[in-house]
Design a protein around this motif. Structure first.
Motif, PDB file in Angstrom:
ATOM      1  N   ARG A 108       0.851  -1.174   0.000  1.00 41.82           N
ATOM      2  CA  ARG A 108       0.000   0.000   0.000  1.00 41.82           C
ATOM      3  C   ARG A 108       0.894   1.235   0.000  1.00 41.82           C
ATOM      4  O   ARG A 108       1.305   1.700   1.064  1.00 41.82           O
ATOM      5  N   ASN A 257     -12.540  -2.847  -2.098  1.00 42.14           N
ATOM      6  CA  ASN A 257     -13.063  -2.443  -0.787  1.00 42.14           C
ATOM      7  C   ASN A 257     -14.567  -2.636  -0.628  1.00 42.14           C
ATOM      8  O   ASN A 257     -15.093  -2.553   0.477  1.00 42.14           O
ATOM      9  N   PHE A 342      -9.402  -9.985  21.067  1.00 41.84           N
ATOM     10  CA  PHE A 342      -9.956  -9.897  19.716  1.00 41.84           C
ATOM     11  C   PHE A 342     -11.265 -10.685  19.654  1.00 41.84           C
ATOM     12  O   PHE A 342     -12.261 -10.220  19.097  1.00 41.84           O
ATOM     13  N   LYS A 346     -15.460  -9.499  19.779  1.00 42.84           N
ATOM     14  CA  LYS A 346     -16.257  -9.998  18.644  1.00 42.84           C
ATOM     15  C   LYS A 346     -15.734  -9.523  17.289  1.00 42.84           C
ATOM     16  O   LYS A 346     -16.484  -9.506  16.299  1.00 42.84           O
ATOM     17  N   HIS A 351     -14.062 -10.285  10.981  1.00 40.76           N
ATOM     18  CA  HIS A 351     -12.691 -10.624  10.589  1.00 40.76           C
ATOM     19  C   HIS A 351     -12.468 -12.115  10.864  1.00 40.76           C
ATOM     20  O   HIS A 351     -11.686 -12.494  11.742  1.00 40.76           O
ATOM     21  N   TRP A 412     -19.092  -1.854   3.313  1.00 42.27           N
ATOM     22  CA  TRP A 412     -17.700  -2.135   2.967  1.00 42.27           C
ATOM     23  C   TRP A 412     -17.399  -3.602   3.177  1.00 42.27           C
ATOM     24  O   TRP A 412     -17.949  -4.238   4.080  1.00 42.27           O
ATOM     25  N   THR A 414     -15.226  -6.495   4.642  1.00 42.54           N
ATOM     26  CA  THR A 414     -14.304  -6.646   5.767  1.00 42.54           C
ATOM     27  C   THR A 414     -12.886  -6.764   5.205  1.00 42.54           C
ATOM     28  O   THR A 414     -12.598  -7.681   4.431  1.00 42.54           O
ATOM     29  N   VAL A 420      -1.449  -7.269   8.088  1.00 44.94           N
ATOM     30  CA  VAL A 420      -1.687  -5.865   8.466  1.00 44.94           C
ATOM     31  C   VAL A 420      -0.576  -5.357   9.390  1.00 44.94           C
ATOM     32  O   VAL A 420      -0.185  -4.187   9.320  1.00 44.94           O
ATOM     33  N   PHE A 432      -4.764   3.486   7.632  1.00 45.44           N
ATOM     34  CA  PHE A 432      -5.688   2.371   7.426  1.00 45.44           C
ATOM     35  C   PHE A 432      -7.054   2.879   6.972  1.00 45.44           C
ATOM     36  O   PHE A 432      -7.331   4.068   6.960  1.00 45.44           O
ATOM     37  N   PHE A 441      -3.878   1.968  14.435  1.00 43.15           N
ATOM     38  CA  PHE A 441      -4.886   0.933  14.674  1.00 43.15           C
ATOM     39  C   PHE A 441      -6.045   1.440  15.543  1.00 43.15           C
ATOM     40  O   PHE A 441      -7.200   1.096  15.300  1.00 43.15           O
ATOM     41  N   ALA A 444      -8.421   3.319  13.458  1.00 38.71           N
ATOM     42  CA  ALA A 444      -9.133   2.422  12.536  1.00 38.71           C
ATOM     43  C   ALA A 444     -10.282   1.735  13.270  1.00 38.71           C
ATOM     44  O   ALA A 444     -11.399   1.642  12.749  1.00 38.71           O
ATOM     45  N   ILE A 445     -10.026   1.262  14.477  1.00 41.82           N
ATOM     46  CA  ILE A 445     -11.083   0.566  15.222  1.00 41.82           C
ATOM     47  C   ILE A 445     -12.182   1.550  15.621  1.00 41.82           C
ATOM     48  O   ILE A 445     -13.378   1.264  15.492  1.00 41.82           O
ATOM     49  N   GLY A 452     -20.472  -2.580  13.182  1.00 43.23           N
ATOM     50  CA  GLY A 452     -19.247  -2.685  13.968  1.00 43.23           C
ATOM     51  C   GLY A 452     -19.316  -1.944  15.298  1.00 43.23           C
ATOM     52  O   GLY A 452     -18.373  -1.983  16.100  1.00 43.23           O
ATOM     53  N   SER A 455     -19.042  -4.089  18.672  1.00 44.04           N
ATOM     54  CA  SER A 455     -17.684  -4.606  18.800  1.00 44.04           C
ATOM     55  C   SER A 455     -16.721  -3.479  19.196  1.00 44.04           C
ATOM     56  O   SER A 455     -15.915  -3.621  20.122  1.00 44.04           O
ATOM     57  N   PHE A 459     -14.245  -2.900  22.715  1.00 40.59           N
ATOM     58  CA  PHE A 459     -12.838  -2.448  22.709  1.00 40.59           C
ATOM     59  C   PHE A 459     -12.699  -1.150  23.499  1.00 40.59           C
ATOM     60  O   PHE A 459     -11.805  -1.005  24.334  1.00 40.59           O
ATOM     61  N   LEU A 474      -2.853  -7.410  16.626  1.00 39.68           N
ATOM     62  CA  LEU A 474      -2.963  -6.972  15.221  1.00 39.68           C
ATOM     63  C   LEU A 474      -1.572  -6.873  14.587  1.00 39.68           C
ATOM     64  O   LEU A 474      -1.381  -7.223  13.421  1.00 39.68           O
TER      65      LEU A 474
HETATM   66  C1  HEC Z   1     -19.314  -5.635  11.451  1.00 42.58           C
HETATM   67  C2  HEC Z   1     -18.101  -6.204  10.949  1.00 42.58           C
HETATM   68  C3  HEC Z   1     -16.807  -5.812  11.620  1.00 42.58           C
HETATM   69  C4  HEC Z   1     -16.442  -5.961  12.933  1.00 42.58           C
HETATM   70  C5  HEC Z   1     -17.271  -6.539  14.070  1.00 42.58           C
HETATM   71  C6  HEC Z   1     -15.089  -5.475  13.037  1.00 42.58           C
HETATM   72  N1  HEC Z   1     -14.645  -5.050  11.819  1.00 42.58           N
HETATM   73 FE1  HEC Z   1     -12.826  -4.270  11.399  1.00 42.58          FE
HETATM   74  N2  HEC Z   1     -13.431  -3.809   9.523  1.00 42.58           N
HETATM   75  C7  HEC Z   1     -14.660  -4.116   8.990  1.00 42.58           C
HETATM   76  C8  HEC Z   1     -14.794  -3.490   7.694  1.00 42.58           C
HETATM   77  C9  HEC Z   1     -16.002  -3.599   6.790  1.00 42.58           C
HETATM   78  C10 HEC Z   1     -13.607  -2.771   7.469  1.00 42.58           C
HETATM   79  C11 HEC Z   1     -13.274  -1.873   6.266  1.00 42.58           C
HETATM   80  C12 HEC Z   1     -13.761  -0.459   6.544  1.00 42.58           C
HETATM   81  C13 HEC Z   1     -13.197   0.605   5.642  1.00 42.58           C
HETATM   82  O1  HEC Z   1     -12.150   0.421   5.032  1.00 42.58           O
HETATM   83  O2  HEC Z   1     -13.808   1.667   5.542  1.00 42.58           O
HETATM   84  C14 HEC Z   1     -12.754  -3.008   8.639  1.00 42.58           C
HETATM   85  C15 HEC Z   1     -11.476  -2.500   8.788  1.00 42.58           C
HETATM   86  C16 HEC Z   1     -10.636  -2.791   9.864  1.00 42.58           C
HETATM   87  C17 HEC Z   1      -9.255  -2.383   9.976  1.00 42.58           C
HETATM   88  C18 HEC Z   1      -8.460  -1.605   8.936  1.00 42.58           C
HETATM   89  C19 HEC Z   1      -7.697  -2.547   8.045  1.00 42.58           C
HETATM   90  C20 HEC Z   1      -6.922  -1.874   6.970  1.00 42.58           C
HETATM   91  O3  HEC Z   1      -5.951  -2.490   6.511  1.00 42.58           O
HETATM   92  O4  HEC Z   1      -7.247  -0.767   6.524  1.00 42.58           O
HETATM   93  C21 HEC Z   1      -8.796  -2.854  11.180  1.00 42.58           C
HETATM   94  C22 HEC Z   1      -7.389  -2.687  11.740  1.00 42.58           C
HETATM   95  C23 HEC Z   1      -9.896  -3.529  11.821  1.00 42.58           C
HETATM   96  N3  HEC Z   1     -10.996  -3.483  10.998  1.00 42.58           N
HETATM   97  C24 HEC Z   1      -9.834  -4.121  13.063  1.00 42.58           C
HETATM   98  C25 HEC Z   1     -10.954  -4.564  13.773  1.00 42.58           C
HETATM   99  C26 HEC Z   1     -10.939  -4.924  15.173  1.00 42.58           C
HETATM  100  C27 HEC Z   1      -9.708  -4.949  16.062  1.00 42.58           C
HETATM  101  C28 HEC Z   1     -12.222  -5.249  15.510  1.00 42.58           C
HETATM  102  C29 HEC Z   1     -12.768  -5.607  16.874  1.00 42.58           C
HETATM  103  C30 HEC Z   1     -12.605  -4.594  17.908  1.00 42.58           C
HETATM  104  C31 HEC Z   1     -13.021  -5.123  14.297  1.00 42.58           C
HETATM  105  N4  HEC Z   1     -12.228  -4.683  13.280  1.00 42.58           N
HETATM  106  C32 HEC Z   1     -14.373  -5.428  14.223  1.00 42.58           C
HETATM  107  C33 HEC Z   1     -15.635  -4.898   9.576  1.00 42.58           C
HETATM  108  C34 HEC Z   1     -15.668  -5.226  10.936  1.00 42.58           C
END
Ligand code: HEC
Ligand code: HEC
Length: 477
Positions: A108, A257, A342, A346, A351, A412, A414, A420, A432, A441, A444-445, A452, A455, A459, A474
């Motif tokens: 990237r 994406n 993690f 949830k 993921h 979006w 996942t 990563v 991210f 990170f 991003a969370i 989301g 979840s 966190f 991560l």
């Molecule tokens: C409902 C589904 C869902 C859950 C639950 C979820 N994610 Fe995600 N996650 C996604 C989606 C969809 C994206 C992409 C969003 C975007 O790019 O706009 C993402 C993106 C990310 C990214 C960015 C990755 C990148 O390379 O850009 C990270 C880091 C991440 N999630 C970590 C987590 C963590 C840690 C948790 C738990 C606390 C979590 N996610 C819970 C759906 C989820």
């Protein structure tokens, strides 16, 4: 638990080896997993912790496949020129000058959003900027992607500029974090200005090339079953599939994406991102633009294809045969605590840690089979499904109002999390999310809303120690 998983891998490996009658199909592999590492993609796992971790072939790439891999690698990285000779065909307007210009080290490339406030005046941005009218229609004089670069004597279609709104939030334990909501505008339109009121613009930073062959070998039924089953009403989670219909065939969307593509978009990448015409996209992207008929363009011939199908198949093969970096530091107590967190938060409901590839592996553009990718247990940390990520956070959330196939603005795919934790080593930054708005990170969370949200809140309510552990996990992916 980890111990028994490793035993299972070992068992799978020995099965693969015993079941292997044809030595040309399957080289004998070193089955030992070094201390502290864990397999991420079966026989394609590589044990590298360096800037080359995304850009190294799997161990099974040898002989004629190695020759083709190296060709594909070169075609992927070679800087295209605007000339009409072999390796040319760039532009006249373009967004990148080689696949590798945006996916440096198969990763990237650092976007210029933060350092230059958008496309920037010099250099090159590495982003894709999708533009449509508010009613979803493309602009006749521009097409699907804004091409913010151009060969000598031609004007780029326009330049992206971004401004961020900053807001500070608190964790319940008093620690703070900051989120930056981007606002995009396009300046220096080459022709008629598009009024901001009539413009939707979605900015994407490149995706890491980790596990693309494995992604193309997924069993669509396993993904569809996840969509049917992955309803967790107690957490508000329900993923769905994107489907792509092209030339009468409907396929499951996996890449991009918004899971808006069914394949690795080699032909589209050459055409739409670089202006390099090919058999699937024979027209110049700026076909019909006024400047095409102007003097500066007259010397260039646009009636032949710039890249052959054989070349594109080698690029496809290169991407699909890349090794997938193993997980690292798996015995570190902090990482193990983070792995538990993690699951506690949830994250794994979207993921998804473990999936399987279908028995015979993937098929390239000209029907070459990569059977090594078949029948593997893989750990992509994604369900490859679409999720509603909300529109609430800072009044915008992750919604980009851009529709791709069945995916709506707030939906979006996942993002697969394998690799990563190596992004910083490979590409020198920790931006991210689809448009790089998260600088680390935690951000991003904390941008996770919609499905989301629950979840994210688990966190958010963790102790600082537990949040740090989750980040350490991560970083081990
Ligand atoms: C409902 C589904 C869902 C859950 C639950 C979820 N994610 Fe995600 N996650 C996604 C989606 C969809 C994206 C992409 C969003 C975007 O790019 O706009 C993402 C993106 C990310 C990214 C960015 C990755 C990148 O390379 O850009 C990270 C880091 C991440 N999630 C970590 C987590 C963590 C840690 C948790 C738990 C606390 C979590 N996610 C819970 C759906 C989820
Ligand atoms: C101008 C920058 C740019 C160039 C040049 C470029 N890409 Fe990309 N690539 C991107 C961006 C941005 C995305 C994410 C697109 C999205 O989600 O809409 C992407 C996504 C992808 C994906 C999907 C990966 C996944 O995990 O789903 C593949 C595969 C890919 N590119 C291959 C290529 C190939 C092959 C080339 C050269 C022929 C190429 N790209 C050229 C920027 C670029």
């Amino acid at each position: 638990m980890k111990h028994s998983l490793l035993c299972l891998y070992a068992a799978l490996f020995s099965l693969t080896l015993c079941g292997c009658s044809d030595d040309t199909e399957m080289d004998i592999l070193d089955v030992s997993v070094p201390d502290g590492y864990a397999l991420s993609a079966g026989t394609s796992t590589i044990f590298l912790n360096s800037s080359k971790a995304f850009d190294t072939p799997a161990d099974w790439v040898s002989g004629a496949f190695a020759t083709r891999f190296n060709r594909g690698d070169r075609l992927y990285d070679d800087v295209r020129t605007g000339s009409n000779s072999y390796g040319g065909g760039l532009g006249p307007v373009y967004a990148g000058y080689s696949c590798g210009s945006c996916h440096r080290n198969a990763g990237r490339t650092k976007p210029t959003l933060w350092s230059e406030g958008g496309s920037g005046s010099t250099g090159f941005s590495s982003m894709l900027v999708y533009i449509t009218r508010k009613n979803g229609a493309f602009f006749q004089d521009y097409g699907r992607v804004l091409h913010d670069q151009a060969i000598y004597g031609v004007q780029p279609e326009g330049k992206l500029s971004v401004t961020y709104t900053y807001e500070t939030f608190s964790f319940p334990d008093g620690d703070t974090y900051e989120l930056c909501a981007p606002s995009y505008a396009i300046t220096e339109w080459y022709a008629d200005s598009i009024k901001p009121e009539d413009l939707f613009c979605s900015v994407r930073i490149p995706l890491r090339h980790v596990g693309l062959g494995q992604m193309m070998s997924l069993d669509p039924h396993e993904i569809e079953q996840l969509a049917a089953r992955s309803n967790y009403p107690e957490y508000g989670i329900s993923g769905r599939c994107n489907y792509i219909s092209e030339r009468g065939v409907t396929s499951l969307g996996l890449s991009g994406n918004k899971a808006q593509h069914a394949d690795l978009t080699v032909e589209l990448g050459f055409s739409s991102d670089m202006g390099v015409t090919n058999s699937r996209y024979p027209e110049e992207i700026c076909e019909g633009q006024l400047q095409m008929s102007q003097g500066s363009m007259m010397g260039l011939a646009y009636d032949r294809l710039d890249v052959s199908t054989g070349d594109m198949e080698d690029v496809d093969l290169y991407m699909q045969s890349l090794g997938v970096p193993a997980r690292r530091n798996i015995d570190d107590p902090k990482v193990m605590q983070g792995e538990e967190n993690f699951y506690r938060a949830k994250c794994h409901l979207c993921h998804t840690p473990t999936l399987h590839t279908r028995p015979r592996g993937s098929v390239l553009l000209n029907n070459t089979q990569l059977s090594w990718l078949g029948s593997q247990t893989i750990h992509p940390y994604s369900d490859f499904l679409l999720h509603d990520m909300g529109s609430e956070i800072m009044g915008v959330g992750l919604n980009d109002n851009y529709v791709s196939g069945l995916a709506r603005g707030n939906e979006w795919r996942t993002t697969p999390l394998w690799g990563v934790g190596l992004q910083e080593k490979v590409n020198g930054h920790t931006y991210f999310l689809h448009d790089g708005r998260a600088r680390n990170f935690v951000e991003a969370i904390m941008w996770h809303g919609g499905e989301g949200e629950a979840s994210k809140n688990i966190f958010k309510n963790m102790s600082r120690d537990d949040r740090d552990a989750l980040i350490a996990f991560l970083n081990s992916l």
